[in-house]
Scaffold this active site. Structure first.
Site, short mmCIF file in Angstrom:
data_model
loop_
_atom_site.label_atom_id
_atom_site.label_comp_id
_atom_site.label_asym_id
_atom_site.label_seq_id
_atom_site.Cartn_x
_atom_site.Cartn_y
_atom_site.Cartn_z
N ASP A 32 0.84 -1.19 0.00
CA ASP A 32 0.00 0.00 0.00
C ASP A 32 0.87 1.24 0.00
O ASP A 32 1.84 1.33 0.75
CB ASP A 32 -0.93 0.03 1.21
CG ASP A 32 -2.03 1.05 1.00
OD1 ASP A 32 -2.98 0.77 0.25
OD2 ASP A 32 -1.92 2.17 1.56
C1 TTP Z 1 2.75 8.60 -5.53
C2 TTP Z 1 2.51 7.55 -6.56
C3 TTP Z 1 1.52 6.61 -6.44
N1 TTP Z 1 1.31 5.67 -7.39
C4 TTP Z 1 0.26 4.65 -7.26
C5 TTP Z 1 0.76 3.37 -6.63
C6 TTP Z 1 -0.51 2.69 -6.23
O1 TTP Z 1 -0.98 1.90 -7.31
C7 TTP Z 1 -1.47 3.86 -6.00
C8 TTP Z 1 -1.82 3.90 -4.56
O2 TTP Z 1 -2.84 2.98 -4.31
P1 TTP Z 1 -2.69 1.60 -3.54
O3 TTP Z 1 -3.92 1.45 -2.70
O4 TTP Z 1 -1.37 1.51 -2.88
O5 TTP Z 1 -2.70 0.48 -4.70
P2 TTP Z 1 -3.75 0.16 -5.85
O6 TTP Z 1 -5.14 0.45 -5.39
O7 TTP Z 1 -3.31 0.80 -7.13
O8 TTP Z 1 -3.56 -1.42 -6.06
P3 TTP Z 1 -3.82 -2.65 -5.04
O9 TTP Z 1 -4.41 -2.11 -3.76
O10 TTP Z 1 -4.72 -3.59 -5.75
O11 TTP Z 1 -2.44 -3.25 -4.85
O12 TTP Z 1 -0.80 5.03 -6.44
C9 TTP Z 1 2.11 5.62 -8.53
O13 TTP Z 1 1.92 4.77 -9.41
N2 TTP Z 1 3.10 6.54 -8.67
C10 TTP Z 1 3.35 7.51 -7.75
O14 TTP Z 1 4.28 8.32 -7.94
#
Ligand code: TTP
Length: 191
Positions: free
Chosen positions: A70
């Protein structure tokens, strides 16, 4: 000798790609659908850890290890939302403009016997001062969609980031150093 089976509890293609960089291919993908509402007064770091843990536990299996992650963007004690619309993304960028913030990336590994291992990565990210034109151009790119804090460092946003201290892969969603250590501690054979 074969690897233990690894189930990736994530819908994020980025987490799958990052895991592949460690030479690990999950035997199954099982996204966990949990309530992602922060508790009242919950600190960003505690929230990230709890979310990773709950995702791993929701997908737990006797057939193998379950890995979940997360990623949370925090401005001070404030947890920024995952941007699902332009207004939210704009608000996040206005808040992050010209200041440093933290990205907390928690991972949790649930063993077949139900025991849990966790790691946390913390990264400082600093955006340049963003002009209204820069914010609007970024909104138009659509790259903020579904991203914590309304930006994705792996895209054009990196051109607006003056400094990062910590883990680039952690900001993208799966901190590779911590993930490798976690998997090794659970008996995975990683080069
Ligand atoms: C800050 C930042 C976040 N993110 C993304 C990562 C995560 O996918 C998202 C944060 O949400 P998360 O809840 O961590 O993940 P998700 O909902 O995409 O996937 P899952 O719970 O099924 O594993 O933001 C980036 O891709 N790049 C960035 O620079």
């Amino acid at each position: 000798m074969g690897q233990p089976a690894l189930i990736l509890a994530s819908a994020s293609p980025r987490r799958r790609e990052l895991l592949a960089r460690l030479g690990v291919t999950p035997s199954a993908i099982a996204p966990a659908d949990i309530d992602e509402t922060p508790a009242k007064g919950e600190l960003p770091r505690d929230y990230a850890k709890r979310m990773a843990r709950e995702k791993a536990e929701a997908a737990k299996s006797e057939d193998g290890f379950v890995l979940a992650g997360d990623t949370v963007v925090a401005a001070g004690r404030r947890i920024l939302p995952k941007a699902e619309d332009e207004a939210t993304a704009r608000k996040c960028l206005e808040l992050l403009s010209g200041r440093r913030h933290r990205v907390l990336s928690a991972i949790a590994l649930c063993a077949p016997d139900g025991s849990l291992r966790e790691r946390l990565s913390e990264t400082m990210v600093m955006f340049k001062r963003l002009s209204p034109g820069e914010i609007e151009a970024y909104i138009a790119s659509g790259e903020w969609e579904g991203k914590a804090g309304g930006y994705a460092i792996q895209g054009i946003a990196e051109g607006l980031i003056s400094r990062i201290h910590g883990s680039h892969s952690g900001v993208v969603g799966l901190p590779l150093y911590e993930t490798r250590a976690l998997l090794k501690s659970a008996g995975f054979d990683i080069a």
